[in-house]
Design an enzyme around this catalytic site. Structure first.
Site, PDB file in Angstrom:
ATOM      1  CG  PHE A  13      23.371  13.390  15.687  1.00 55.96           C
ATOM      2  CD1 PHE A  13      22.749  14.492  16.245  1.00 55.96           C
ATOM      3  CD2 PHE A  13      22.897  12.112  16.013  1.00 55.96           C
ATOM      4  CE1 PHE A  13      21.684  14.341  17.126  1.00 55.96           C
ATOM      5  CE2 PHE A  13      21.831  11.957  16.886  1.00 55.96           C
ATOM      6  CZ  PHE A  13      21.229  13.063  17.447  1.00 55.96           C
ATOM      7  CG  ASP A  33      34.053  14.752  10.981  1.00 54.27           C
ATOM      8  OD1 ASP A  33      33.919  14.318   9.818  1.00 54.27           O
ATOM      9  OD2 ASP A  33      33.208  14.592  11.865  1.00 54.27           O
ATOM     10  CG  ASP A  58      40.191   8.944   6.413  1.00 54.79           C
ATOM     11  OD1 ASP A  58      39.886   8.321   7.457  1.00 54.79           O
ATOM     12  OD2 ASP A  58      40.027   8.480   5.270  1.00 54.79           O
ATOM     13  CE1 TYR A 146      27.935   2.194  11.827  1.00 54.35           C
ATOM     14  CE2 TYR A 146      26.031   0.953  12.583  1.00 54.35           C
ATOM     15  CZ  TYR A 146      26.906   2.008  12.740  1.00 54.35           C
ATOM     16  OH  TYR A 146      26.748   2.883  13.799  1.00 54.35           O
ATOM     17  CE1 TYR A 160      45.674  -1.979  19.084  1.00 47.66           C
ATOM     18  CE2 TYR A 160      47.078  -0.501  20.333  1.00 47.66           C
ATOM     19  CZ  TYR A 160      46.797  -1.163  19.160  1.00 47.66           C
ATOM     20  OH  TYR A 160      47.632  -1.039  18.084  1.00 47.66           O
ATOM     21  CB  THR A 176      20.774   8.678  19.485  1.00 45.94           C
ATOM     22  OG1 THR A 176      21.118   7.593  20.343  1.00 45.94           O
ATOM     23  CG2 THR A 176      20.838   9.961  20.285  1.00 45.94           C
ATOM     24  NE  ARG A 187      21.259   7.250  12.087  1.00 45.20           N
ATOM     25  CZ  ARG A 187      22.248   8.126  11.984  1.00 45.20           C
ATOM     26  NH1 ARG A 187      21.985   9.375  11.678  1.00 45.20           N
ATOM     27  NH2 ARG A 187      23.476   7.740  12.178  1.00 45.20           N
TER      28      ARG A 187
HETATM   29  N1  UDP Z   1      12.558   3.461   8.256  1.00 44.39           N
HETATM   30  C1  UDP Z   1      11.318   3.751   7.687  1.00 44.39           C
HETATM   31  N2  UDP Z   1      11.215   4.859   6.881  1.00 44.39           N
HETATM   32  C2  UDP Z   1      12.267   5.689   6.638  1.00 44.39           C
HETATM   33  C3  UDP Z   1      13.520   5.391   7.229  1.00 44.39           C
HETATM   34  C4  UDP Z   1      13.627   4.264   8.038  1.00 44.39           C
HETATM   35  O1  UDP Z   1      10.329   3.029   7.892  1.00 44.39           O
HETATM   36  O2  UDP Z   1      12.090   6.686   5.898  1.00 44.39           O
HETATM   37  C5  UDP Z   1      12.650   2.291   9.158  1.00 44.39           C
HETATM   38  C6  UDP Z   1      13.817   1.351   8.819  1.00 44.39           C
HETATM   39  O3  UDP Z   1      13.429   0.377   7.898  1.00 44.39           O
HETATM   40  C7  UDP Z   1      14.120   0.759  10.190  1.00 44.39           C
HETATM   41  C8  UDP Z   1      13.770   1.880  11.175  1.00 44.39           C
HETATM   42  O4  UDP Z   1      12.940   2.770  10.451  1.00 44.39           O
HETATM   43  O5  UDP Z   1      13.300  -0.352  10.454  1.00 44.39           O
HETATM   44  C9  UDP Z   1      14.987   2.619  11.691  1.00 44.39           C
HETATM   45  O6  UDP Z   1      15.779   2.978  10.593  1.00 44.39           O
HETATM   46  P1  UDP Z   1      17.038   3.911  10.687  1.00 44.39           P
HETATM   47  O7  UDP Z   1      17.594   4.008   9.308  1.00 44.39           O
HETATM   48  O8  UDP Z   1      16.719   5.172  11.370  1.00 44.39           O
HETATM   49  O9  UDP Z   1      18.082   3.136  11.634  1.00 44.39           O
HETATM   50  P2  UDP Z   1      18.455   1.616  11.938  1.00 44.39           P
HETATM   51  O10 UDP Z   1      17.876   1.363  13.288  1.00 44.39           O
HETATM   52  O11 UDP Z   1      17.854   0.694  10.908  1.00 44.39           O
HETATM   53  O12 UDP Z   1      19.931   1.612  11.913  1.00 44.39           O
END
Ligand code: UDP
Length: 310
Positions: A13, A33, A58, A146, A160, A176, A187
């Site tokens: 993305f 990628d 990779d 992560y 570095y 984002t 997400r």
């Molecule tokens: N979330 C949600 N429903 C979804 C996906 C995510 O309520 O279908 C919530 C998730 O629990 C988090 C927030 O949205 O609190 C952002 O989640 P995302 O996975 O986008 O990224 P994060 O900020 O957690 O890395």
């Protein structure tokens, strides 16, 4: 702008938007990628661009791209379901992969910019989060693959810089969204947009009171370009400081998509941060940057992309 750049994670993305921006500024780009969580369709429009070349590889295996002026390291799984699925790969790309790209920068005297993350702050006890906050991270929870990968990556970049004199920068990226955010990567914005467009219920994790601050991709790329030209070696937050609860985000998506989808409440993932909002004082003062696109406008601009993926 650099004359030539290596962009890792180029089919992702952010990597693909950054590649477009660099090409637009007249730069020659080698994109690499391994396509583990990205989509080569994000680069399809560059097939006939003689200043762009793509290699599927990779970065955990060392490689020599030849001389480049700038290395932008954007390779990593980044959405929670993807990095949970690819835990070991995520830790490796943030450690071995980061070091391999730093070695390329060291070899060619190239400048270096590393994509880090607000996840370095974990479930923050300081709000909003300035770069000086050290974070509140569970080192053994599911998200640790992560969070610790990105924290280790930052330490490697600084090592570095300090020991080998590499000209490094780091951006801590907050949530984002925009076109090319993978519709199936789990997400919140991609889930809600696709669910709303399909007329399916929007899945609210927990009670939806947790907050995030959503930055439109063009604003983020502008901040990254400004950082790449600066001499700031410590991390800089780039994100939109306007904070929304997840319920407010769901309402915005329903409005923009004109959807009648209902909400469905499901379990909150383990260690899901309760709030997150960047303190962007440093980006404002050092880079003269601030975001311009609000959430509803950004969702509008993203609508055609998500529709096309139905
Ligand atoms: N979330 C949600 N429903 C979804 C996906 C995510 O309520 O279908 C919530 C998730 O629990 C988090 C927030 O949205 O609190 C952002 O989640 P995302 O996975 O986008 O990224 P994060 O900020 O957690 O890395």
């Amino acid at each position: 702008m650099p004359k030539s750049a290596l962009v890792t994670g180029a089919a992702g993305f952010l990597g693909s938007h950054l590649t477009d921006r660099l090409l637009g500024e007249g730069c020659t780009v080698l994109g690499v990628d391994n396509l583990s969580t990205s989509d080569s369709a994000n680069l399809a429009h560059l097939a006939n661009d003689s200043r762009f070349r793509f290699e599927e590889r990779d970065i955990c295996a060392s490689f020599d791209p030849g001389h480049v002026d700038y290395v932008f390291n954007f390779a990593s799984p980044a959405s929670p379901p993807e990095y949970l699925r690819l835990g070991i790969e995520t830790l490796r790309v943030g450690s071995v992969g980061v070091e391999n790209t730093l070695q390329i920068a060291a070899k060619y005297g190239a400048a270096f910019l590393h994509a880090s993350t607000s996840e370095c702050y974990g479930d923050p006890l300081v709000h909003p989060q300035p770069e000086t906050y050290w974070g509140n991270v569970n080192p053994v929870g599911p998200r640790s693959v992560y969070d610790e990968s990105k924290r280790f990556g930052e330490a490697m970049v600084m090592a570095y810089h300090r020991s080998r004199g590499v000209d490094t920068r780091m951006v801590r990226i907050f949530n984002t969204y925009g076109p090319r955010l993978h519709p199936g990567d789990g997400r919140v914005i991609s889930n809600f947009m696709m669910q709303a467009l399909r007329g399916e219920p929007l899945t609210i994790y927990g009670d939806g009171s947790q907050t995030r601050s959503f930055c439109y991709v063009d604003d983020l790329i502008e901040g990254i370009v400004l950082l790449s030209r600066s001499k700031e070696h410590l991390p800089v937050n780039i994100g939109n400081p306007v904070e929304f609860t997840i319920l407010e985000c769901a309402k915005a998506v329903l409005e923009v998509t004109n959807s009648e989808s209902k909400l469905s409440y499901v379990d909150l993932p383990v260690d899901d941060p309760t709030r997150r909002r960047p303190d962007i004082t440093k980006a404002r003062t050092h880079l003269g940057w601030e975001p311009r696109v609000g959430l509803k406008e950004g969702l509008q601009r993203s609508l055609a992309f998500f529709r096309s993926r139905l």
